[in-house]
Scaffold this motif. Structure first.
Motif, PDB file in Angstrom:
ATOM      1  N   SER A  41     -14.502 -39.002   6.003  1.00  0.00           N
ATOM      2  CA  SER A  41     -15.155 -40.247   6.413  1.00  0.00           C
ATOM      3  C   SER A  41     -14.163 -41.145   7.166  1.00  0.00           C
ATOM      4  CB  SER A  41     -15.707 -40.994   5.196  1.00  0.00           C
ATOM      5  OG  SER A  41     -16.170 -42.267   5.580  1.00  0.00           O
ATOM      6  N   ASP A  42     -14.256 -41.134   8.475  1.00  0.00           N
ATOM      7  CA  ASP A  42     -13.342 -41.979   9.251  1.00  0.00           C
ATOM      8  C   ASP A  42     -13.605 -43.455   8.970  1.00  0.00           C
ATOM      9  OD1 ASP A  42     -14.917 -43.032  12.029  1.00  0.00           O
ATOM     10  OD2 ASP A  42     -15.757 -41.244  11.089  1.00  0.00           O
ATOM     11  N   GLU A  43     -14.844 -43.813   8.691  1.00  0.00           N
ATOM     12  CA  GLU A  43     -15.151 -45.212   8.393  1.00  0.00           C
ATOM     13  C   GLU A  43     -14.449 -45.670   7.115  1.00  0.00           C
ATOM     14  OE1 GLU A  43     -18.910 -48.284   8.151  1.00  0.00           O
ATOM     15  OE2 GLU A  43     -19.274 -46.183   7.653  1.00  0.00           O
ATOM     16  N   ALA A  44     -14.429 -44.817   6.104  1.00  0.00           N
ATOM     17  CA  ALA A  44     -13.757 -45.166   4.852  1.00  0.00           C
ATOM     18  C   ALA A  44     -12.250 -45.326   5.073  1.00  0.00           C
ATOM     19  CB  ALA A  44     -14.035 -44.119   3.784  1.00  0.00           C
ATOM     20  N   TRP A  45     -11.668 -44.437   5.862  1.00  0.00           N
ATOM     21  CA  TRP A  45     -10.233 -44.548   6.152  1.00  0.00           C
ATOM     22  C   TRP A  45      -9.932 -45.827   6.933  1.00  0.00           C
ATOM     23  CZ3 TRP A  45      -6.600 -42.121   3.673  1.00  0.00           C
ATOM     24  CH2 TRP A  45      -6.877 -40.884   3.070  1.00  0.00           C
ATOM     25  N   PHE A  46     -10.804 -46.160   7.879  1.00  0.00           N
ATOM     26  CA  PHE A  46     -10.632 -47.402   8.636  1.00  0.00           C
ATOM     27  C   PHE A  46     -10.700 -48.609   7.702  1.00  0.00           C
ATOM     28  CE2 PHE A  46     -13.112 -50.876  10.726  1.00  0.00           C
ATOM     29  CZ  PHE A  46     -12.054 -51.446  11.406  1.00  0.00           C
ATOM     30  N   LEU A  47     -11.688 -48.634   6.820  1.00  0.00           N
ATOM     31  CA  LEU A  47     -11.821 -49.751   5.888  1.00  0.00           C
ATOM     32  C   LEU A  47     -10.643 -49.826   4.924  1.00  0.00           C
ATOM     33  CD1 LEU A  47     -15.634 -49.536   5.117  1.00  0.00           C
ATOM     34  CD2 LEU A  47     -14.447 -51.257   6.513  1.00  0.00           C
ATOM     35  N   LEU A  48     -10.135 -48.673   4.524  1.00  0.00           N
ATOM     36  CA  LEU A  48      -8.956 -48.652   3.659  1.00  0.00           C
ATOM     37  C   LEU A  48      -7.775 -49.300   4.379  1.00  0.00           C
ATOM     38  CD1 LEU A  48      -7.798 -47.776   0.941  1.00  0.00           C
ATOM     39  CD2 LEU A  48      -7.351 -45.529   1.941  1.00  0.00           C
ATOM     40  N   GLY A  49      -7.620 -48.970   5.650  1.00  0.00           N
ATOM     41  CA  GLY A  49      -6.565 -49.604   6.438  1.00  0.00           C
ATOM     42  C   GLY A  49      -6.770 -51.096   6.557  1.00  0.00           C
ATOM     43  N   LYS A  50      -7.998 -51.501   6.771  1.00  0.00           N
ATOM     44  CA  LYS A  50      -8.321 -52.923   6.902  1.00  0.00           C
ATOM     45  C   LYS A  50      -7.991 -53.689   5.615  1.00  0.00           C
ATOM     46  CE  LYS A  50     -12.221 -55.617   8.614  1.00  0.00           C
ATOM     47  NZ  LYS A  50     -13.599 -55.532   9.111  1.00  0.00           N
ATOM     48  N   ALA A  51      -8.330 -53.095   4.475  1.00  0.00           N
ATOM     49  CA  ALA A  51      -8.037 -53.734   3.187  1.00  0.00           C
ATOM     50  C   ALA A  51      -6.529 -53.824   2.954  1.00  0.00           C
ATOM     51  CB  ALA A  51      -8.714 -52.968   2.061  1.00  0.00           C
ATOM     52  N   HIS A  52      -5.806 -52.746   3.254  1.00  0.00           N
ATOM     53  CA  HIS A  52      -4.342 -52.783   3.102  1.00  0.00           C
ATOM     54  C   HIS A  52      -3.733 -53.832   4.035  1.00  0.00           C
ATOM     55  CE1 HIS A  52      -3.497 -49.642   0.236  1.00  0.00           C
ATOM     56  NE2 HIS A  52      -4.207 -48.757   0.914  1.00  0.00           N
ATOM     57  N   TYR A  53      -4.240 -53.893   5.242  1.00  0.00           N
ATOM     58  CA  TYR A  53      -3.708 -54.863   6.202  1.00  0.00           C
ATOM     59  C   TYR A  53      -3.919 -56.286   5.697  1.00  0.00           C
ATOM     60  CZ  TYR A  53      -2.270 -56.782  10.661  1.00  0.00           C
ATOM     61  OH  TYR A  53      -1.586 -57.468  11.635  1.00  0.00           O
ATOM     62  N   ARG A  78      -5.219 -41.826  10.078  1.00  0.00           N
ATOM     63  CA  ARG A  78      -6.098 -40.796   9.522  1.00  0.00           C
ATOM     64  C   ARG A  78      -7.512 -40.947  10.088  1.00  0.00           C
ATOM     65  NH1 ARG A  78      -7.453 -36.098   8.726  1.00  0.00           N
ATOM     66  NH2 ARG A  78      -8.650 -35.610   6.885  1.00  0.00           N
ATOM     67  N   ALA A  79      -7.991 -42.177  10.176  1.00  0.00           N
ATOM     68  CA  ALA A  79      -9.324 -42.425  10.747  1.00  0.00           C
ATOM     69  C   ALA A  79      -9.384 -41.947  12.191  1.00  0.00           C
ATOM     70  CB  ALA A  79      -9.676 -43.905  10.653  1.00  0.00           C
ATOM     71  N   MET A  80      -8.317 -42.193  12.957  1.00  0.00           N
ATOM     72  CA  MET A  80      -8.292 -41.779  14.365  1.00  0.00           C
ATOM     73  C   MET A  80      -8.220 -40.258  14.501  1.00  0.00           C
ATOM     74  SD  MET A  80      -6.013 -44.733  16.279  1.00  0.00           S
ATOM     75  CE  MET A  80      -4.516 -44.315  15.439  1.00  0.00           C
ATOM     76  N   GLU A  81      -7.561 -39.585  13.557  1.00  0.00           N
ATOM     77  CA  GLU A  81      -7.538 -38.118  13.576  1.00  0.00           C
ATOM     78  C   GLU A  81      -8.949 -37.557  13.400  1.00  0.00           C
ATOM     79  OE1 GLU A  81      -4.973 -36.835  10.442  1.00  0.00           O
ATOM     80  OE2 GLU A  81      -3.170 -37.560  11.435  1.00  0.00           O
ATOM     81  N   LEU A  82      -9.713 -38.199  12.526  1.00  0.00           N
ATOM     82  CA  LEU A  82     -11.071 -37.742  12.246  1.00  0.00           C
ATOM     83  C   LEU A  82     -12.047 -38.112  13.349  1.00  0.00           C
ATOM     84  CD1 LEU A  82     -11.132 -38.698   8.479  1.00  0.00           C
ATOM     85  CD2 LEU A  82     -11.073 -36.378   9.425  1.00  0.00           C
ATOM     86  N   ASN A  83     -11.818 -39.257  13.970  1.00  0.00           N
ATOM     87  CA  ASN A  83     -12.719 -39.739  15.022  1.00  0.00           C
ATOM     88  C   ASN A  83     -11.905 -40.526  16.042  1.00  0.00           C
ATOM     89  OD1 ASN A  83     -14.639 -40.880  16.649  1.00  0.00           O
ATOM     90  ND2 ASN A  83     -15.599 -42.101  15.041  1.00  0.00           N
ATOM     91  N   PRO A  84     -11.576 -39.942  17.168  1.00  0.00           N
ATOM     92  CA  PRO A  84     -10.780 -40.634  18.181  1.00  0.00           C
ATOM     93  C   PRO A  84     -11.410 -41.938  18.686  1.00  0.00           C
ATOM     94  CG  PRO A  84     -10.899 -38.296  18.669  1.00  0.00           C
ATOM     95  CD  PRO A  84     -11.856 -38.556  17.544  1.00  0.00           C
ATOM     96  N   ASP A  85     -12.720 -42.080  18.512  1.00  0.00           N
ATOM     97  CA  ASP A  85     -13.401 -43.298  18.953  1.00  0.00           C
ATOM     98  C   ASP A  85     -13.554 -44.323  17.838  1.00  0.00           C
ATOM     99  OD1 ASP A  85     -13.746 -42.272  21.538  1.00  0.00           O
ATOM    100  OD2 ASP A  85     -15.545 -41.187  20.905  1.00  0.00           O
ATOM    101  N   SER A  86     -12.899 -44.103  16.730  1.00  0.00           N
ATOM    102  CA  SER A  86     -12.988 -45.012  15.585  1.00  0.00           C
ATOM    103  C   SER A  86     -12.465 -46.406  15.955  1.00  0.00           C
ATOM    104  CB  SER A  86     -12.143 -44.463  14.430  1.00  0.00           C
ATOM    105  OG  SER A  86     -12.010 -45.418  13.408  1.00  0.00           O
ATOM    106  N   PRO A  87     -13.036 -47.451  15.345  1.00  0.00           N
ATOM    107  CA  PRO A  87     -12.482 -48.792  15.552  1.00  0.00           C
ATOM    108  C   PRO A  87     -11.057 -48.914  15.009  1.00  0.00           C
ATOM    109  CG  PRO A  87     -14.244 -48.852  13.916  1.00  0.00           C
ATOM    110  CD  PRO A  87     -14.213 -47.476  14.498  1.00  0.00           C
ATOM    111  N   ALA A  88     -10.626 -47.909  14.273  1.00  0.00           N
ATOM    112  CA  ALA A  88      -9.250 -47.903  13.771  1.00  0.00           C
ATOM    113  C   ALA A  88      -8.249 -47.897  14.921  1.00  0.00           C
ATOM    114  CB  ALA A  88      -9.022 -46.688  12.872  1.00  0.00           C
ATOM    115  N   ARG A  89      -8.630 -47.336  16.061  1.00  0.00           N
ATOM    116  CA  ARG A  89      -7.713 -47.305  17.213  1.00  0.00           C
ATOM    117  C   ARG A  89      -7.362 -48.730  17.650  1.00  0.00           C
ATOM    118  NH1 ARG A  89      -5.830 -43.585  20.011  1.00  0.00           N
ATOM    119  NH2 ARG A  89      -7.344 -42.009  19.386  1.00  0.00           N
TER     120      ARG A  89
END
Length: 90
Positions: free
Chosen positions: A33-45, A59-70
């Protein structure tokens, strides 16, 4: 998806510690779940745990290059670059 929506509210309304706990459980069940990894990053940040945030964003970007994590990753790197350069000017 209700679980993810609830976690998003926790992050924005000021309970990132609980959000991290829930997200860590979530990614054990749904590691792709790239969304979960992105949210995990957001919470840590939000807690100032920059290294953990960056790792989660990657990790989110590895799963989905178009993730907002980028965008979040790039913003965090720009902020770190700014602060590091500024420290040399004191």
């Amino acid at each position: 998806m209700e679980e993810i929506q609830s976690i998003k509210r926790m992050i924005t309304e000021g309970d990132p510690h609980e959000a991290i706990r829930l997200l860590e459980e979530y990614v054990k069940r749904q590691p792709e779940s790239d969304e979960a990894w992105f949210l995990l990053g957001k919470a840590h940040y939000k807690l100032g745990e920059i290294r953990l945030a960056l790792n989660s964003y990657l990790r989110a970007m590895e799963l989905n290059p178009d993730s907002p994590a980028r965008s979040a990753y790039n913003m965090a790197i720009q902020i770190l670059d700014f602060y590091n350069k500024d420290m040399y000017n004191q």
